[in-house]
Write a protein that holds these residues in place. Structure first.
Motif, mmCIF file in Angstrom:
data_model
loop_
_atom_site.group_PDB
_atom_site.id
_atom_site.type_symbol
_atom_site.label_atom_id
_atom_site.label_comp_id
_atom_site.label_asym_id
_atom_site.label_seq_id
_atom_site.Cartn_x
_atom_site.Cartn_y
_atom_site.Cartn_z
ATOM 1 N N MET A 209 0.863 -1.078 -0.092
ATOM 2 C CA MET A 209 0.003 -0.067 -0.023
ATOM 3 C C MET A 209 0.993 1.288 0.058
ATOM 4 N N THR A 210 0.531 2.382 -0.656
ATOM 5 C CA THR A 210 1.383 3.528 -0.740
ATOM 6 C C THR A 210 1.073 4.332 0.275
ATOM 7 N N ALA A 211 2.184 5.204 0.709
ATOM 8 C CA ALA A 211 2.098 5.990 1.846
ATOM 9 C C ALA A 211 0.962 6.913 1.963
ATOM 10 N N THR A 212 0.097 7.105 0.788
ATOM 11 C CA THR A 212 -1.127 8.125 0.655
ATOM 12 C C THR A 212 -2.305 7.288 1.163
ATOM 13 N N ASN A 213 -2.063 6.131 1.077
ATOM 14 C CA ASN A 213 -3.270 5.181 1.518
ATOM 15 C C ASN A 213 -2.716 4.128 2.511
ATOM 16 N N PRO A 214 -2.590 4.263 3.603
ATOM 17 C CA PRO A 214 -1.596 3.322 4.541
ATOM 18 C C PRO A 214 -2.841 2.303 4.926
ATOM 19 N N LEU A 215 -2.282 1.241 5.619
ATOM 20 C CA LEU A 215 -3.045 0.015 6.090
ATOM 21 C C LEU A 215 -3.299 0.359 7.560
ATOM 22 N N ILE A 216 -4.528 0.141 8.018
ATOM 23 C CA ILE A 216 -4.616 0.128 9.627
ATOM 24 C C ILE A 216 -5.196 -1.300 10.080
ATOM 25 N N THR A 217 -4.623 -1.807 11.062
ATOM 26 C CA THR A 217 -4.838 -3.031 11.636
ATOM 27 C C THR A 217 -5.932 -3.104 12.632
ATOM 28 N N LEU A 218 -6.970 -3.861 12.275
ATOM 29 C CA LEU A 218 -8.223 -4.037 13.129
ATOM 30 C C LEU A 218 -7.655 -4.818 14.354
ATOM 31 N N ASN A 219 -8.851 -5.158 15.421
ATOM 32 C CA ASN A 219 -8.485 -5.575 16.637
ATOM 33 C C ASN A 219 -8.316 -7.297 16.230
ATOM 34 N N ASN A 220 -8.528 -7.788 15.352
ATOM 35 C CA ASN A 220 -8.331 -9.473 14.866
ATOM 36 C C ASN A 220 -7.236 -9.425 14.210
ATOM 37 N N GLY A 221 -6.511 -8.333 13.847
ATOM 38 C CA GLY A 221 -5.221 -8.534 13.137
ATOM 39 C C GLY A 221 -5.281 -8.360 11.501
ATOM 40 N N VAL A 222 -6.687 -8.304 11.103
ATOM 41 C CA VAL A 222 -6.875 -7.906 9.601
ATOM 42 C C VAL A 222 -6.620 -6.256 9.248
ATOM 43 N N GLN A 223 -5.896 -6.295 7.963
ATOM 44 C CA GLN A 223 -5.357 -4.984 7.817
ATOM 45 C C GLN A 223 -6.495 -4.439 6.714
ATOM 46 N N ILE A 224 -6.895 -3.084 7.048
ATOM 47 C CA ILE A 224 -8.025 -2.304 6.129
ATOM 48 C C ILE A 224 -7.325 -1.174 5.660
ATOM 49 N N PRO A 225 -7.563 -0.661 4.301
ATOM 50 C CA PRO A 225 -7.042 0.476 3.905
ATOM 51 C C PRO A 225 -7.572 1.700 4.474
ATOM 52 N N ALA A 226 -6.852 2.827 4.809
ATOM 53 C CA ALA A 226 -7.414 3.840 5.282
ATOM 54 C C ALA A 226 -8.481 4.721 4.591
ATOM 55 N N LEU A 227 -8.138 4.633 3.165
ATOM 56 C CA LEU A 227 -9.071 5.339 2.331
ATOM 57 C C LEU A 227 -9.858 4.449 1.408
ATOM 58 N N GLY A 228 -11.002 4.796 1.139
ATOM 59 C CA GLY A 228 -11.775 3.811 0.332
ATOM 60 C C GLY A 228 -12.858 4.609 -0.519
ATOM 61 N N LEU A 229 -13.372 3.817 -1.335
ATOM 62 C CA LEU A 229 -14.475 4.538 -2.504
ATOM 63 C C LEU A 229 -15.920 3.832 -1.817
ATOM 64 N N GLY A 230 -17.024 4.620 -1.337
ATOM 65 C CA GLY A 230 -18.265 4.055 -1.067
ATOM 66 C C GLY A 230 -19.053 4.638 -2.164
ATOM 67 N N VAL A 231 -20.142 3.590 -2.413
ATOM 68 C CA VAL A 231 -20.766 3.673 -3.632
ATOM 69 C C VAL A 231 -22.402 3.879 -3.462
ATOM 70 N N TYR A 232 -22.526 4.722 -2.222
ATOM 71 C CA TYR A 232 -23.825 4.902 -1.915
ATOM 72 C C TYR A 232 -24.551 5.953 -2.713
ATOM 73 N N GLN A 233 -25.695 5.673 -3.183
ATOM 74 C CA GLN A 233 -26.375 6.662 -4.070
ATOM 75 C C GLN A 233 -25.778 6.646 -5.662
ATOM 76 N N SER A 234 -24.812 5.516 -5.788
ATOM 77 C CA SER A 234 -24.485 5.480 -7.107
ATOM 78 C C SER A 234 -25.227 4.836 -8.129
ATOM 79 N N ALA A 235 -25.694 5.161 -9.264
ATOM 80 C CA ALA A 235 -26.443 4.409 -9.860
ATOM 81 C C ALA A 235 -25.915 3.127 -10.565
ATOM 82 N N PRO A 236 -26.528 1.952 -10.752
ATOM 83 C CA PRO A 236 -26.005 0.853 -11.075
ATOM 84 C C PRO A 236 -25.096 0.861 -12.440
ATOM 85 N N GLU A 237 -25.831 1.605 -13.353
ATOM 86 C CA GLU A 237 -25.121 1.847 -14.588
ATOM 87 C C GLU A 237 -23.864 2.663 -14.533
ATOM 88 N N GLU A 238 -23.608 3.427 -13.436
ATOM 89 C CA GLU A 238 -22.483 4.302 -13.379
ATOM 90 C C GLU A 238 -21.470 3.582 -12.254
#
Length: 307
Positions: free
Chosen positions: A1-30
């Motif tokens: 992962m790049t320095a602009t989007n680091p990884l964060i470790t959850l309480n069970n050891g799984v790592q999750i990216p700090a930044l992401g894309l949410g698709v709420y209200q995104s039309a299916p065709e888009e």
């Protein structure tokens, strides 16, 4: 992962990216093109939900992308209509089938169900089962208040890894974030830059009155939907059984409304009665002619009319 989007470790050891894309209200065709563009530009976290109705398009973008599946962190959520143990398990299978993947990275309960919190507990226990089977890497909740979070943790066996809530510079929610931190739960933000962003030096423009506004109804601003809507009419106007006491009249004055005389209130509005005016000396057919002071006394005018 790049320095602009680091990884964060959850309480069970799984790592999750700090930044992401949410698709709420995104039309299916888009959605497919949006996710493909995000992955091409370095995003590795994609957040969707069953209630967004675009899980299938997210899965299509993941399948068409050049990015390896192991580098993409996929989150989806179960909606409250599928809460309960068995129904939540079925909903998970449906989401996984739409996404076209074999293992989900993070599964969240979309929001609590205060009217039947037992179903919320049952749905989370179903998530614990899926975690134990290895079908999902981490489980969590969304929009849980500190009190609801305490109850859920006390009645289940696994502490949620994530509590996704609304947090941005104009809505920091320190109490909720402190409650999450006390349990070792990661606070994940939705709408991190704010829905109604107020720029420094610019006055906030209030919502315009919609065209369908009618007197007696108050306009409110629906910040979740991003539009103006009509608020429900006050109960003392809806319910004819409510006696319009002085306190009710004060409430009506506060709402810039007037009491309804048909429901026991006295209408104090001035009534301007329209009357028919006739010029002196003139009369319409069937009307009595009014005396004209310029033609002498009323008796003289009456004599002239008899002639």
């Amino acid at each position: 992962m790049t320095a602009t989007n680091p990884l964060i470790t959850l309480n069970n050891g799984v790592q999750i990216p700090a930044l992401g894309l949410g698709v709420y209200q995104s039309a299916p065709e888009e959605t497919t093109d949006a996710v493909l563009t995000a992955l091409h530009n370095g995003y590795r976290l994609i957040d969707t939900a069953a209630a967004y109705f675009n899980e299938r398009e997210v899965g299509e973008a993941i399948a068409r992308s050049d990015v390896d599946r192991s580098e993409i962190f996929v989150t989806t959520k179960v909606w409250i209509s599928d809460y309960g143990y068995d129904s939540a398990l079925r909903a998970f299978d449906v989401s996984l089938r739409k996404l076209g993947i074999e293992q989900l990275d993070l599964w969240l309960l979309h929001q609590p169900l205060p009217s039947d919190f037992e179903k919320t507990i049952a749905a989370y226990k179903a998530a614990e089962k899926l975690l134990a089977e290895g079908r999902v890497r981490a489980i969590g909740v969304s929009n849980q208040t500190p009190k609801q979070l305490d109850e859920l943790i006390s009645r289940t066996g696994i502490v949620p890894a994530v509590n996704q809530i609304q947090v941005h510079p104009y809505y920091t929610q320190p109490e909720w974030r402190a409650a999450n931190e006390s349990h070792g739960i990661l606070t994940q933000s939705w709408s991190p830059i704010g829905r109604l962003l107020r720029l420094p030096g610019r006055r906030h423009q209030p919502a315009r009155r919609p065209r369908h506004h009618r007197p007696g109804r108050q306009v409110r601003e629906d910040t979740r939907a991003g539009r103006t809507a009509l608020a429900p009419r006050p109960r003392l106007l809806r319910d004819p059984q409510v006696r319009q006491s002085p306190s009710h009249r004060r409430e009506l004055r506060r709402l810039r409304l007037r009491p309804d005389p048909r429901r026991g209130g006295r209408d104090r509005r001035p009534r301007h009665r329209r009357t028919r005016r006739t010029r002196p000396g003139l009369a319409r057919p069937g009307e009595r002619r009014l005396p004209d002071p310029r033609l002498g006394s009323p008796a003289d005018q009456a004599g002239r009319q008899r002639r």
